[in-house]
Scaffold this active site. Structure first.
Site, mmCIF file in Angstrom:
data_model
loop_
_atom_site.group_PDB
_atom_site.id
_atom_site.type_symbol
_atom_site.label_atom_id
_atom_site.label_comp_id
_atom_site.label_asym_id
_atom_site.label_seq_id
_atom_site.Cartn_x
_atom_site.Cartn_y
_atom_site.Cartn_z
ATOM 1 N N LYS A 10 -11.731 16.344 -38.911
ATOM 2 C CA LYS A 10 -13.315 17.234 -37.103
ATOM 3 C C LYS A 10 -13.382 17.886 -37.873
ATOM 4 O O LYS A 10 -12.979 19.923 -37.665
ATOM 5 C CB LYS A 10 -12.658 17.061 -35.934
ATOM 6 C CG LYS A 10 -11.903 15.637 -35.860
ATOM 7 C CD LYS A 10 -13.250 14.296 -35.810
ATOM 8 C CE LYS A 10 -14.341 13.981 -35.080
ATOM 9 N NZ LYS A 10 -13.266 14.226 -33.750
ATOM 10 N N GLU A 25 -21.574 20.374 -26.488
ATOM 11 C CA GLU A 25 -19.992 19.572 -25.079
ATOM 12 C C GLU A 25 -20.225 20.417 -24.272
ATOM 13 O O GLU A 25 -20.840 20.201 -22.979
ATOM 14 C CB GLU A 25 -19.404 18.691 -25.601
ATOM 15 C CG GLU A 25 -19.198 18.103 -27.280
ATOM 16 C CD GLU A 25 -18.540 17.911 -27.950
ATOM 17 O OE1 GLU A 25 -17.701 17.566 -27.288
ATOM 18 O OE2 GLU A 25 -18.463 17.552 -28.889
ATOM 19 N N HIS A 64 -35.568 4.728 -25.223
ATOM 20 C CA HIS A 64 -34.374 3.398 -24.906
ATOM 21 C C HIS A 64 -33.091 4.288 -26.101
ATOM 22 O O HIS A 64 -32.767 2.887 -26.720
ATOM 23 C CB HIS A 64 -34.941 2.303 -25.220
ATOM 24 C CG HIS A 64 -35.935 2.288 -23.723
ATOM 25 N ND1 HIS A 64 -36.133 2.197 -22.910
ATOM 26 C CD2 HIS A 64 -37.186 2.004 -24.784
ATOM 27 C CE1 HIS A 64 -37.081 2.026 -21.934
ATOM 28 N NE2 HIS A 64 -37.919 2.659 -22.855
ATOM 29 N N SER A 123 -10.755 20.134 -34.812
ATOM 30 C CA SER A 123 -9.489 19.767 -33.809
ATOM 31 C C SER A 123 -8.069 19.735 -34.545
ATOM 32 O O SER A 123 -7.805 19.637 -35.749
ATOM 33 C CB SER A 123 -9.259 17.226 -33.843
ATOM 34 O OG SER A 123 -8.257 16.764 -34.246
ATOM 35 N N GLN A 174 -21.058 33.332 4.150
ATOM 36 C CA GLN A 174 -20.239 34.521 2.692
ATOM 37 C C GLN A 174 -20.013 33.521 1.855
ATOM 38 O O GLN A 174 -20.289 34.346 0.125
ATOM 39 C CB GLN A 174 -18.915 34.850 3.831
ATOM 40 C CG GLN A 174 -18.088 35.646 2.933
ATOM 41 C CD GLN A 174 -16.985 36.063 3.141
ATOM 42 O OE1 GLN A 174 -17.424 37.228 4.348
ATOM 43 N NE2 GLN A 174 -15.860 35.967 3.075
HETATM 44 N N1 ARG Z 1 -18.652 39.151 3.599
HETATM 45 C C1 ARG Z 1 -19.912 38.807 4.391
HETATM 46 C C2 ARG Z 1 -20.626 37.929 4.281
HETATM 47 O O1 ARG Z 1 -20.743 38.088 2.949
HETATM 48 C C3 ARG Z 1 -20.943 39.787 4.773
HETATM 49 C C4 ARG Z 1 -21.317 39.901 6.753
HETATM 50 C C5 ARG Z 1 -20.213 39.794 7.461
HETATM 51 N N2 ARG Z 1 -21.173 39.472 8.527
HETATM 52 C C6 ARG Z 1 -19.926 39.135 10.243
HETATM 53 N N3 ARG Z 1 -20.762 38.792 10.804
HETATM 54 N N4 ARG Z 1 -19.281 38.769 10.258
HETATM 55 O O2 ARG Z 1 -21.438 37.325 4.911
#
Ligand code: ARG
Length: 492
Positions: free
Chosen positions: A317, A324, A184, A311, A356
């Site tokens: 400081k 941090e 605590h 600072s 993606q």
């Molecule tokens: N750039 C795409 C990714 O990172 C690769 C796969 C793409 N596939 C697709 N059907 N467009 O996921």
């Protein structure tokens, strides 16, 4: 899903309509891999929105390795001639060199790293038009990313090792420096600095194990699973897995077992992000302890100038900024894990373009954790405990009130009763405005018949530590044993 259409090799001139017109289209049939069924290319805005090469280009060397393994396999099953394969190989060497020298021109209109590599290669080696046989970018990106994560895990394990060594050294040097341990955020019981630091050594040790496990999860090869349903062509998945190092300890290939899972699954990504978030959390808690210890109010530790800043306003400081920032960065690592979970949780099988985005999180977690581990190790290397202040802070006999209760327990008093007796002694000390061990015998012995004349002997730090030699406790022998155990583990 990906419509697998071979790129028509040709000029990729981006024909933009009037920059300010509403159409903004790229009317090139040849665009990327899938131009065949389209009469118009994507809008400029869509291109900028959907490209990933700006960040997935860092997978280029893995992508090239995958291309090498895949084309070698294609040749072995008769889908490429030896001549075609050697032309492609030479071409890949050239592209690889260009990537390494930073000379490959990344073109966002080819969307991603796979298409950029393939297009650059096809320009110099027309035979490369056969390279995408029996695969999709869906299994390709899953494979590239797993290779990246395997390396990332290995790299982070090395950095964790460095941090563990820094911590171990600091713990070793501070076995006889004692500070209050807190619950605590109230002074609770004395511990050595070594014991406190060993707590973090345990945490980072578990992190190292977690990265080993994340490596193991990533070590399954999805290549050959195509867009989602494999291929009608006679691919040899074991061969590509082996060539890319997706093998078990005995060198046997590790290949994923369901083609749909293979392209949709991001478990290994989540495991990796989780390992990063957990390690970031441990870093953050240590940073918080150090920030407190470094404050004037505690003043247990001095941090190296090299990892502090001043600072702009207050000349006196010296701020523990490294700590941090380490505490702050953990939020980012946890956020990345959260983002991945949210991204994946509602996706229908199999591949969806949402995926993606996974790389943004994975790359960021890796980059941030890498630098965090180095900064923490660096700061700790120059940290010094202020022995005098520590011993002053730990000198309050009240920190050993529990030991007095144990003393009574050893004389047959029930712990609850003993707790009560010592509580009364604490109240007495407070009313007399005396330290706990200076309450006169007359008052102390009156509290319970089992209080003996030796009761004050309990208030010795040395006694208190020596009495705690069970496994995991702060006794000096136990600490030496723990330090030796870690030294041995780290020397492996
Ligand atoms: N750039 C795409 C990714 O990172 C690769 C796969 C793409 N596939 C697709 N059907 N467009 O996921």
């Amino acid at each position: 899903m990906e419509s697998v259409q071979m790129a028509c090799v040709g000029l990729f001139i981006i024909a933009l309509e009037d920059r300010f017109g509403s159409m903004r289209i790229m009317a090139r049939r040849e665009q990327a891999t899938w131009g065949g069924r389209f009469s118009n290319g994507p809008a400029e805005l869509m291109l900028a929105f959907s490209e990933s090469v700006s960040f997935d280009q860092r997978l280029a060397l893995y992508d090239i390795a995958v291309n090498r393994a895949h084309t070698a396999m294609l040749q072995s099953v008769g889908l490429l001639t030896k001549k075609e394969l050697s032309a492609i190989r030479r071409g890949l060497d050239t592209i690889e060199k260009r990537v390494q020298d930073g000379k490959l021109k990344w073109n966002p209109s080819f969307e991603d790293v796979h298409m950029n590599v393939e297009q650059a290669l096809t320009k110099i080696v027309p035979e490369a038009a056969k390279m995408h046989t029996a695969r999709s970018r869906n299994d390709q990106i899953a494979t590239d990313s797993r290779l990246f994560m395997k390396d990332a895990c290995s790299d982070l394990m090395v950095k964790l090792d460095g941090l563990l060594r820094s911590l171990l050294k600091l713990a070793d040097a501070n076995q006889t420096v004692f500070i209050p341990g807190y619950t605590h955020l109230q002074r609770a019981q004395p511990v050595s600095v070594a014991h406190h630091l060993l707590a973090y050594i345990e945490m980072f040790g578990r992190d190292a194990t977690r990265f080993e496990q994340a490596f193991d999860e990533a070590n399954w090869c999805p290549l050959g699973c195509g867009a989602l349903a494999g291929s009608t062509l006679p691919v040899n998945r074991e061969a590509t897995a082996k060539a890319l190092g997706f093998v078990d300890k005995r060198g046997r290939p590790r290949i994923t077992q369901n083609s749909m899972d293979s392209v949709a699954d991001r478990d290994a990504f989540l495991d990796f992000a989780h390992a990063c978030a957990m390690c970031g959390t441990h870093i953050s808690r240590l940073a918080e302890d150090v920030i407190l210890w470094n404050s004037s109010e505690f003043s247990y530790i001095d941090l190296p100038d090299a990892f502090c800043t001043g600072s702009s306003l207050m000349p006196q400081k010296k701020n523990p900024d490294s700590m941090e920032l380490l505490r702050g960065k953990s939020g980012r690592l946890i956020g990345n894990l959260q983002s991945l979970y949210v991204m994946v949780k509602g996706l229908p099988l199999t591949y969806n373009r949402d995926l993606q985005e996974d790389k943004v999180q994975i790359f960021d977690s890796f980059d941030q954790l890498s630098i965090c581990l180095e900064v923490l190790a660096g700061t700790l290397k120059g940290a010094k405990f202020k022995k005098k202040n520590c011993s002053e802070a730990v000198s309050d006999p009240a920190l050993l009130a529990t030991d007095l209760a144990d003393y009574l327990v050893e004389k047959g008093v029930a712990f609850r009763e003993a707790h009560h007796v010592v509580g009364a002694l604490v109240a007495k000390a407070e009313s007399l405005k005396l330290p706990l061990n200076e309450v006169p015998d007359k008052e102390a012995l009156a509290l319970h018949p089992k209080m003996g004349k030796d009761w004050r002997g309990v208030f010795s730090l040395e006694r208190a530590m020596k009495a705690r030699e069970g496994v995991g406790m702060p006794g000096p022998k136990q600490i030496r044993r723990q330090l030796a155990r870690w030294k041995k583990r780290l020397s492996k």
